[in-house]
Scaffold this motif. Structure first.
Motif, mmCIF file in Angstrom:
data_model
loop_
_atom_site.group_PDB
_atom_site.id
_atom_site.type_symbol
_atom_site.label_atom_id
_atom_site.label_comp_id
_atom_site.label_asym_id
_atom_site.label_seq_id
_atom_site.Cartn_x
_atom_site.Cartn_y
_atom_site.Cartn_z
ATOM 1 N N GLU A 72 0.837 -1.214 0.000
ATOM 2 C CA GLU A 72 0.000 0.000 0.000
ATOM 3 C C GLU A 72 0.862 1.250 0.000
ATOM 4 O OE1 GLU A 72 -2.276 1.649 3.666
ATOM 5 O OE2 GLU A 72 -3.672 0.293 2.642
ATOM 6 N N TYR A 73 1.899 1.240 0.809
ATOM 7 C CA TYR A 73 2.796 2.399 0.906
ATOM 8 C C TYR A 73 3.517 2.652 -0.423
ATOM 9 C CZ TYR A 73 6.332 5.511 2.969
ATOM 10 O OH TYR A 73 7.138 6.589 3.271
ATOM 11 N N GLU A 76 1.193 4.012 -3.147
ATOM 12 C CA GLU A 76 0.804 5.406 -2.918
ATOM 13 C C GLU A 76 1.997 6.361 -3.075
ATOM 14 O OE1 GLU A 76 -0.975 5.445 0.945
ATOM 15 O OE2 GLU A 76 -2.881 4.568 0.239
#
Length: 426
Positions: A72-73, A76
């Protein structure tokens, strides 16, 4: 049996990689997948992992929640590299570490991010201890292992590792660890050196120790011994440094290995599983009154490894309650019982058991030292990854993931016992 494909692959390492490689010799297979407490090679053979990245994978391989946070990091466009600049994820880690780990244990430390390795947190600890006290000597212990850079090597006991330095390793004084002397007088020995003006020992800056010596042979210090060492540090105005790189992050049943002893070190070294997912990360915990660094006085390009910090923050959720700690302690009883039974059932090993929690060893007795290596080799053939420890490689060293289930734990222990039996019968 090594396939042609694997043979060629291992030849690639032989052809291109330095002779310094070691684990690819102990476990000569090509691995391509891992999950939880299992690893698979390129032929699809499954191995139970009682090695856990030498303690860097306390939470197993590819923990789902940590993996989700990392992916996710990245997706993004989160900042991957930032040195020690302020990032959202660094702030979150610091806040959570304080709330989940330090405050419940009534510990007050400043968190330092050195370079992302165990040896670097040790180097930073030695430097700040000398800076705080204005003294140069460090007391270390026999069979200690603290890292492979020069400062860390100077407080490491193993002669093979020390010889690799190529230069004199000075400003340290080795003392006998609690388990080193047969007569239980290691404390008296240390006390006499500190108190006797004829000993030739200049007052040291610090004492550095592992509560359980990992590479040195799974030697576990008693809580009473640790308490007496802390008292000596206070009496002689020395700093107490606990190297919890391998024994920390729950390995012995509590987050810090020194918790049950009730000691409060001046400096704590953490690496390996502090990163949660196996990504490089290290922190040095320093009592606020000793945090006298000048800005940038100890630094490193990769001390801002934000992907590791993301995983480390998620790993701390394991410590928001007692579930994991209780599980470790329960399964530790299984390991201890099985190891004691093995020692009893196979007297030919002349063995003893050592360690605490998920840091256990079967030490093959005098004249039987070579059995440990043979046992680990046979276990690998049968689908278990486990390594040796100790100055002569005489200890079969259990270092499995803390999250392993009972089925996996018992299956691995069964394979280990089968390997022992086959080695002894051949």
């Amino acid at each position: 049996m090594v396939t042609t494909k694997e043979k060629n692959s291992m030849e690639t390492f032989e052809k291109h990689e330095s002779q310094v490689r070691s684990y690819s010799r102990s476990f000569p297979k090509m691995f391509n997948k891992a999950k939880g407490h299992k690893i698979w090679d390129t032929d699809g053979k499954e191995y139970i992992d009682f090695f856990a990245g030498a303690g860097a994978l306390n939470y197993g391989h590819n923990d789902d929640k940590m993996k989700e946070k990392i992916v996710e990091y990245i997706m993004e466009d989160g900042i991957s590299h930032s040195l020690d600049m302020g990032t959202v994820v660094r702030a979150k880690f610091l806040e959570k570490f304080s709330e989940v780990i330090l405050k419940p244990r009534k510990l007050d430390y400043k968190v330092m991010f050195p370079g992302p390795t165990g040896t670097n947190t040790v180097e930073s600890a030695l430097k700040i201890a000398r800076k705080v006290t204005g003294r140069t000597n460090i007391i270390s212990f026999t069979n200690a292992f603290h890292g492979m850079t020069l400062g860390s090597l100077s407080v490491t006991g193993n002669s093979f590792n020390r010889d690799g330095a190529g230069v004199p390793l000075n400003n340290t004084v080795p003392m006998p660890y609690e388990t080193f002397m047969d007569d239980d007088n290691s404390l008296d020995f240390l006390k006499s050196y500190l108190s006797d003006t004829g000993s030739g020992l200049d007052l040291p800056a610090a004492i550095i120790l592992e509560t359980v010596q990992g590479e040195g042979g799974i030697n576990a210090a008693s809580f009473e011994w640790l308490q007496e060492i802390e008292k000596l540090c206070r009496r002689y105005d020395m700093l107490l440094i606990v190297d919890d790189v391998q024994a920390g992050c729950g390995r012995t049943g509590t987050f810090f290995s020194f918790e049950p002893a009730g000691v409060k070190p001046d400096i704590v070294c953490l690496s390996k599983s502090i990163g949660g997912y196996g990504l490089p990360m290290a922190i040095t915990l320093i009592k606020p009154e000793h945090d006298i660094w000048e800005p940038g006085e100890h630094n490193g390009t990769f001390r801002g490894n934000n992907m590791a910090i993301v995983a480390a923050t998620e790993a701390l959720t394991y410590w928001e309650n007692d579930k994991l700690a209780n599980s470790i302690q329960e399964k530790s009883k299984v390991i201890k019982t099985r190891f004691e039974k093995i020692v009893k059932d196979y007297p030919e090993l002349n063995a003893t058991t050592r360690g605490r929690g998920f840091m256990r060893g079967i030490a093959c007795g005098e004249g039987k030292e070579d059995y440990a290596g043979k046992i680990c080799e046979k276990a690998f053939e049968k689908g278990l990854i486990i390594e040796t420890a100790g100055p002569s490689g005489e200890v079969v060293k259990f270092l499995g993931p803390l999250t392993i289930d009972n089925e996996g734990l018992n299956k691995g222990l069964d394979i280990l016992e089968e390997a022992i039996e086959e080695v002894l019968n051949n």
